[in-house]
Structure formats: structure tokens, C-alpha cells
Scaffold this motif. Structure first.
Motif, mmCIF file in Angstrom:
data_model
loop_
_atom_site.group_PDB
_atom_site.id
_atom_site.type_symbol
_atom_site.label_atom_id
_atom_site.label_comp_id
_atom_site.label_asym_id
_atom_site.label_seq_id
_atom_site.Cartn_x
_atom_site.Cartn_y
_atom_site.Cartn_z
ATOM 1 N N THR A 29 8.963 11.392 2.602
ATOM 2 C CA THR A 29 8.360 11.308 3.923
ATOM 3 C C THR A 29 9.468 11.448 4.945
ATOM 4 N N GLU A 54 12.043 -0.037 6.630
ATOM 5 C CA GLU A 54 12.010 -1.195 5.734
ATOM 6 C C GLU A 54 10.837 -1.098 4.756
ATOM 7 N N ALA A 55 9.681 -0.671 5.240
ATOM 8 C CA ALA A 55 8.504 -0.540 4.374
ATOM 9 C C ALA A 55 8.729 0.537 3.317
ATOM 10 N N ALA A 56 9.297 1.655 3.724
ATOM 11 C CA ALA A 56 9.581 2.727 2.760
ATOM 12 C C ALA A 56 10.542 2.226 1.688
ATOM 13 N N ALA A 67 11.009 -0.890 0.753
ATOM 14 C CA ALA A 67 10.337 -1.913 -0.054
ATOM 15 C C ALA A 67 9.462 -1.289 -1.146
ATOM 16 N N PHE A 68 8.882 -0.136 -0.860
ATOM 17 C CA PHE A 68 8.042 0.547 -1.833
ATOM 18 C C PHE A 68 8.818 1.572 -2.653
ATOM 19 N N GLY A 69 10.123 1.670 -2.390
ATOM 20 C CA GLY A 69 10.941 2.623 -3.132
ATOM 21 C C GLY A 69 10.660 4.071 -2.795
ATOM 22 N N LEU A 70 10.169 4.311 -1.596
ATOM 23 C CA LEU A 70 9.844 5.677 -1.173
ATOM 24 C C LEU A 70 11.085 6.370 -0.619
#
Length: 85
Positions: free
Chosen positions: A10, A26-28, A30-33
Motif C-alpha cells: 500500500t 503504525e497500523a500497517a 502492526a498488521f505486517g503490511l
């Protein structure tokens, strides 16, 4: 399935160094994206290009916005050429 549905990257759209941008990063993480290095900044030229019915590369090819999208396209092409896909 089409290759695009498997594309695991992304890009972050940002408006300066905002709290929303930080939360998205941070969210990316945390999800390993994986996230592209290129960030697309909100710019007036982008809105003007849309109103003119043109891409940013057509409307303002030498603009900072066009340069950001060109860099992003290089990253996308590089990933598509990667043997990992």
C-alpha cells in the motif's frame, strides 16, 4: 485471480506529517503490511488536474505531485518484476 488482487503493498497518502499519517504507518506495521516508501502528498495541483479531467502527468508534468506519482510508479513496477510475486 488477477495479479492486482495479490499485490501486498500500500502507499500512504499524507498531508504533511499528520497524526493520521502516523496512525496509518503504525497500523500497517502492526498488521505486517509492507508500505511503499513514496508518500503522496495532498497538493492543489492534484485537485486542479481532476477538475481539468487530466492526470497529474498531463496537467503539471514538472510538478512535485507528478514527481511523487512517477516515483510511486517506479516502486510498483519494481515490485511487479520481483520474483516473489
Amino acid at each position: 485471480p488477477p495479479r492486482s488482487t495479490l499485490f501486498p503493498y500500500t502507499t500512504l497518502f499524507r498531508s504533511g506529517n499528520t497524526a493520521l499519517g502516523k496512525q496509518a504507518r503504525e497500523a500497517a506495521a502492526a498488521f505486517g503490511l509492507p508500505v511503499f516508501k513514496t508518500e503522496i502528498t495532498q497538493r492543489i495541483a492534484l485537485a486542479e488536474a481532476i477538475l481539468a479531467g487530466q492526470s497529474i502527468s498531463q496537467y503539471a508534468p514538472a510538478s512535485a505531485a507528478a514527481k511523487e506519482f512517477k516515483e510511486l510508479s517506479k516502486e510498483v513496477v519494481s515490485c511487479l518484476k520481483s520474483p516473489a510475486l
